[in-house]
Design a protein around this motif. Structure first.
Motif, PDB file in Angstrom:
ATOM      1  N   UNK A  42      58.393  14.627  41.272  1.00 41.59           N
ATOM      2  CA  UNK A  42      57.132  14.444  40.566  1.00 41.59           C
ATOM      3  C   UNK A  42      57.411  14.047  39.119  1.00 41.59           C
ATOM      4  N   UNK A  43      56.398  13.513  38.451  1.00 47.96           N
ATOM      5  CA  UNK A  43      56.480  13.199  37.039  1.00 47.96           C
ATOM      6  C   UNK A  43      55.645  14.202  36.251  1.00 47.96           C
ATOM      7  N   UNK A  44      55.675  14.086  34.932  1.00 47.05           N
ATOM      8  CA  UNK A  44      54.851  14.942  34.094  1.00 47.05           C
ATOM      9  C   UNK A  44      53.384  14.753  34.467  1.00 47.05           C
ATOM     10  N   UNK A  45      52.685  15.855  34.658  1.00 49.94           N
ATOM     11  CA  UNK A  45      51.294  15.798  35.088  1.00 49.94           C
ATOM     12  C   UNK A  45      51.119  16.012  36.576  1.00 49.94           C
ATOM     13  N   UNK A  46      52.227  16.115  37.302  1.00 50.97           N
ATOM     14  CA  UNK A  46      52.160  16.413  38.731  1.00 50.97           C
ATOM     15  C   UNK A  46      51.987  15.225  39.637  1.00 50.97           C
ATOM     16  N   UNK A  88      46.786  22.338  42.010  1.00 49.88           N
ATOM     17  CA  UNK A  88      48.181  22.332  41.592  1.00 49.88           C
ATOM     18  C   UNK A  88      48.942  21.325  42.458  1.00 49.88           C
ATOM     19  N   UNK A  89      49.478  20.297  41.815  1.00 46.38           N
ATOM     20  CA  UNK A  89      50.146  19.206  42.528  1.00 46.38           C
ATOM     21  C   UNK A  89      49.249  18.702  43.668  1.00 46.38           C
ATOM     22  N   UNK A  90      48.016  18.293  43.328  1.00 48.52           N
ATOM     23  CA  UNK A  90      47.053  17.908  44.366  1.00 48.52           C
ATOM     24  C   UNK A  90      47.509  16.728  45.209  1.00 48.52           C
ATOM     25  N   UNK A  91      48.259  15.803  44.603  1.00 41.84           N
ATOM     26  CA  UNK A  91      48.728  14.645  45.370  1.00 41.84           C
ATOM     27  C   UNK A  91      49.672  15.091  46.480  1.00 41.84           C
ATOM     28  N   UNK A  92      50.622  15.959  46.132  1.00 44.61           N
ATOM     29  CA  UNK A  92      51.536  16.486  47.134  1.00 44.61           C
ATOM     30  C   UNK A  92      50.812  17.291  48.195  1.00 44.61           C
ATOM     31  N   UNK A  93      49.833  18.072  47.772  1.00 42.78           N
ATOM     32  CA  UNK A  93      49.052  18.876  48.708  1.00 42.78           C
ATOM     33  C   UNK A  93      48.350  17.988  49.738  1.00 42.78           C
ATOM     34  N   UNK A 113      55.400  24.318  48.510  1.00 42.18           N
ATOM     35  CA  UNK A 113      55.750  24.826  47.186  1.00 42.18           C
ATOM     36  C   UNK A 113      56.571  23.791  46.430  1.00 42.18           C
ATOM     37  N   UNK A 114      56.410  23.794  45.119  1.00 43.74           N
ATOM     38  CA  UNK A 114      57.245  22.983  44.238  1.00 43.74           C
ATOM     39  C   UNK A 114      58.152  23.937  43.481  1.00 43.74           C
ATOM     40  N   UNK A 115      59.459  23.639  43.481  1.00 47.17           N
ATOM     41  CA  UNK A 115      60.416  24.472  42.749  1.00 47.17           C
ATOM     42  C   UNK A 115      61.188  23.600  41.767  1.00 47.17           C
ATOM     43  N   UNK A 116      61.736  24.230  40.760  1.00 48.00           N
ATOM     44  CA  UNK A 116      62.464  23.509  39.713  1.00 48.00           C
ATOM     45  C   UNK A 116      63.676  22.798  40.285  1.00 48.00           C
ATOM     46  N   UNK A 117      63.743  21.495  40.045  1.00 47.70           N
ATOM     47  CA  UNK A 117      64.831  20.702  40.593  1.00 47.70           C
ATOM     48  C   UNK A 117      66.054  20.608  39.701  1.00 47.70           C
TER      49      UNK A 117
END
Length: 265
Positions: free
Chosen positions: A123-127, A71-76, A95-99
């Motif tokens: 992030x963009x669509x697809x994480x 889940x959001x591997x790039x950010x991780x 954690x990623x929360x709705x912006x």
């Protein structure tokens, strides 16, 4: 390791001293039967802070998307890399929360756990990160808050008086932000212009922001109200912040604007 802003510790000592004095006054008033809601709040500060941090952490745990290898591997990966770069023995949760259009991120903790929260608009669509270098800078900034001890319960308890200390309280917070910027720069220095451009104009218009052009204005935008806006802000104003990220020979300006370059003509 990234440099701590030279005003951070002196301002912290002043704020902690004032906060301890306020605690003592609150306890004295309670002991003599003279109290109101503010006195009770100060007396209960350790419990209130603990509850607030616990609720904030629980909110991310039940509502946020926890970054992981799936889940959001790039950010991780960016969080893991930043923690390793700063010599942290434990990787903070992320954690990623709705912006909903907001560009923001923050760091906090509860108990022995520390965590980073990133708004989804980075992030963009697809994480995938819309601006990978900018996101690396921002995550480095937030992990830097943790590495520098800014999210410690005891430190925040000692800073409980900050909202009630005009200029002094906000100056300490700005010094901490400069320290975190130093961590972000250490983590991914090439991401600084894109990160500041995103904060200035948003994720779609950031490429239209001239980083040097905006940083140059820090030395020329002057006047009492410019000073007041910076002095009462929790973050250094963007022009000063950009100047500090560009000029790595000295610490970012906390109270007075940068000096314009001396003309040799």
């Amino acid at each position: 390791m990234p440099a701590r802003h030279n005003w951070e510790i002196p301002m912290l000592v002043i704020v902690i001293a004032l906060t301890v004095f306020a605690y003592l006054i609150a306890l004295l008033l309670l002991a003599t039967g003279n109290f109101d809601q503010y006195v009770l709040a100060f007396a209960a500060a350790p419990l209130l802070l603990w509850l607030g941090r616990g609720i904030s952490y629980a909110t991310q745990r039940v509502n946020g998307v926890k970054m992981s290898p799936t889940q959001f591997p790039e950010g991780y990966r960016l969080v893991v890399d930043a923690a390793a770069r700063f010599g942290m023995t434990k990787v903070p949760d992320a954690y990623v929360v709705l912006g909903n259009g907001k560009i923001n991120a923050f760091a906090s903790g509860h108990g022995f756990r520390r965590y980073v929260v990133v708004y989804s608009d980075l992030f963009e669509i697809g994480g995938a990160a819309r601006e990978p270098d900018a996101l690396a800078f921002i995550i480095g900034h937030e992990v830097g808050h943790i590495a520098a001890g800014h999210t410690s319960y005891w430190r925040q308890l000692g800073m409980f008086l900050v909202p009630f200390l005009p200029i002094i309280g906000s100056s300490l917070i700005r010094a901490q932000e400069y320290t975190a910027d130093n961590h972000g720069y250490c983590n991914r220095h090439i991401g600084a212009p894109a990160a500041m451009g995103t904060l200035a104009a948003g994720k779609y218009m950031n490429k239209l922001v001239g980083f040097d052009e905006m940083a140059d204005r820090a030395a020329f935008e002057k006047g009492f109200f410019v000073w007041a806006v910076n002095a009462t802000s929790s973050h250094p104003v963007l022009t000063w912040r950009m100047w500090a990220l560009r000029d790595r020979s000295r610490h970012g300006k906390l109270f007075l604007r940068p000096n314009p370059p001396v003309s040799t003509g």
